[in-house]
Design an enzyme around this catalytic site. Structure first.
Site, PDB file in Angstrom:
ATOM      1  CD  GLU A  98      -0.398   1.144   3.349  1.00  0.00           C
ATOM      2  OE1 GLU A  98      -0.579   2.227   2.752  1.00  0.00           O
ATOM      3  OE2 GLU A  98      -0.266   1.069   4.576  1.00  0.00           O
TER       4      GLU A  98
ATOM      5  CE  LYS B 112      -2.927   3.053  11.172  1.00  0.00           C
ATOM      6  NZ  LYS B 112      -2.889   2.325   9.906  1.00  0.00           N
TER       7      LYS B 112
HETATM    8  N1  PSU Z   1       0.377   1.354   8.496  1.00  0.00           N
HETATM    9  C1  PSU Z   1       1.302   2.274   8.863  1.00  0.00           C
HETATM   10  N2  PSU Z   1       1.079   3.573   8.534  1.00  0.00           N
HETATM   11  C2  PSU Z   1      -0.034   3.973   7.840  1.00  0.00           C
HETATM   12  C3  PSU Z   1      -1.008   2.994   7.447  1.00  0.00           C
HETATM   13  C4  PSU Z   1      -0.748   1.700   7.807  1.00  0.00           C
HETATM   14  O1  PSU Z   1       2.287   1.932   9.498  1.00  0.00           O
HETATM   15  O2  PSU Z   1      -0.191   5.170   7.583  1.00  0.00           O
HETATM   16  C5  PSU Z   1      -2.233   3.422   6.660  1.00  0.00           C
HETATM   17  C6  PSU Z   1      -2.825   2.274   5.811  1.00  0.00           C
HETATM   18  O3  PSU Z   1      -2.945   2.728   4.480  1.00  0.00           O
HETATM   19  C7  PSU Z   1      -4.188   2.022   6.419  1.00  0.00           C
HETATM   20  C8  PSU Z   1      -4.539   3.416   6.880  1.00  0.00           C
HETATM   21  O4  PSU Z   1      -5.103   1.475   5.518  1.00  0.00           O
HETATM   22  O5  PSU Z   1      -3.327   3.857   7.482  1.00  0.00           O
HETATM   23  C9  PSU Z   1      -5.727   3.444   7.813  1.00  0.00           C
HETATM   24  O6  PSU Z   1      -6.318   4.712   7.757  1.00  0.00           O
HETATM   25  P1  PSU Z   1      -7.781   4.923   8.402  1.00  0.00           P
HETATM   26  O7  PSU Z   1      -7.593   4.687   9.868  1.00  0.00           O
HETATM   27  O8  PSU Z   1      -8.131   6.342   8.073  1.00  0.00           O
HETATM   28  O9  PSU Z   1      -8.699   3.932   7.767  1.00  0.00           O
END
Ligand code: PSU
Ligand code: MN
Length: 310
Positions: free
Chosen positions: A27, A167
């Site tokens: 990604e 996360k």
């Molecule tokens: N993992 C990381 N850093 C990131 C992400 C994942 O270490 O920035 C990103 C991925 O693209 C994931 C997104 O899909 O964060 C999630 O964002 P949200 O919580 O807005 O769905």
């Protein structure tokens, strides 16, 4: 299904898919929104190398000029990593159509990357940590209902997503409950605990635990053969040497979440805001852990893709 004219698969990636050789989708939101320059560019290149070292072909996914790109050139990676702040869209399932119609660069989150990977017949994806149920999403005086589109995508798109756990900024127990409700297997590799993103553990027992990548491949094959439609979430812990101490993480995350509430930041901007704030609060230590876990995930994803192809 994504129409062919909206999908541009890099020739090396296309050849590998056609020949049944292992491919890993990577990604790109972590490049544009998750990490600062130059660490974002370093981690993008190192992730591709890690996938190759595991015997698979990397395909970093992004969006440009109305098409989903599956496999980026070095120049593309640099363009994404160095784009002025705010000039690259963060693209997930709900914003994909608008981003395609608008043109310009877009970075794909796990959900949009899964869509592109599935359209290109790629079965394995690597990220840092998936999105999930944010703290305060449910309950409290004013629930935000902020639940990442990553979770619904895992429920409906059959791609194995390798991460270092949800996360640490999230409500991890609720994220796991949500995934269970939506029929997504969550498997930890080589540990009984759900990996804790910046930390190796989370204190939460893993729904499924297997000893190694070969066992993950067997699970992914069996799950896929049932035609249930969902993906698999594969969690592998951050390398020991790069993990953040638990109290450092806890304090920084709690302070960042409190500040986010006061500031009123919400929606797609919330996750990047929290990651940047935690980086500041830990004097960059979280960035070192984040980059190390991303590259490690890419390595494991490469091994998984190779095991599935073999
Ligand atoms: N993992 C990381 N850093 C990131 C992400 C994942 O270490 O920035 C990103 C991925 O693209 C994931 C997104 O899909 O964060 C999630 O964002 P949200 O919580 O807005 O769905
Ligand atoms: Mn959200």
């Amino acid at each position: 299904m994504i129409p062919a004219d909206r999908l541009a698969v890099d020739p090396e990636v296309a050849a590998a898919i056609r020949d049944g050789r292992p491919v890993v989708a990577l990604e790109s939101t972590l490049i544009s929104h998750g990490l600062p320059y130059p660490q974002n560019l370093e981690v993008a290149a190192a992730s591709e190398l890690a996938v190759r070292a595991s015997g698979a072909v990397p395909a970093t996914v992004a969006l440009n000029a109305g098409r989903l790109l599956v496999g980026l050139s070095a120049a593309d990676l640099e363009a994404l990593a160095t784009a002025p702040h705010g000039s690259v869209r963060k693209v997930s399932r709900p914003s994909l159509g608008h981003a395609i119609a608008s043109g310009g660069w877009g970075a794909t989150t796990v959900s949009a990357t899964m869509i592109a990977a599935h359209a290109a017949a790629i079965r394995v994806l690597a990220t840092g940590g998936i999105g999930g149920v944010h703290r305060g999403a449910i309950g409290g005086a004013r629930p935000s209902l902020d639940i990442s589109a990553d979770l619904e995508e895992l429920a409906r798109t059959p791609v194995a997503v390798v991460c270092a756990g949800p996360k640490a900024i999230l409500d991890v127990p609720l994220t796991l409950e949500y995934l269970e409700t939506r029929g997504v297997p969550v498997v930890a590799v080589g540990t009984d605990e759900v990996p804790g993103f910046y930390a190796r553990g989370s204190g939460i027992p893993a729904p499924i635990s297997v000893p190694d990548v070969a066992a993950v491949a067997a699970l992914v094959r069996a799950h896929g053969a049932l035609g249930l439609g969902s993906g698999v979430l594969v969690c592998t812990p951050v390398p020991e040497a790069d993990a953040l101490p638990d109290d450092v993480t806890r304090n920084a995350v709690e302070q960042a979440v409190r500040e986010a509430e006061h500031t009123g930041v919400s929606g797609p901007a919330l996750t990047p805001w929290l990651l940047a704030r935690i980086a500041a609060l830990t004097d960059g230590a979280s960035i070192a852990a984040n980059t190390a876990l991303i590259v490690n995930d890419a390595r494991v994803a490469g091994e998984l893709a190779a095991a599935l192809a073999g």
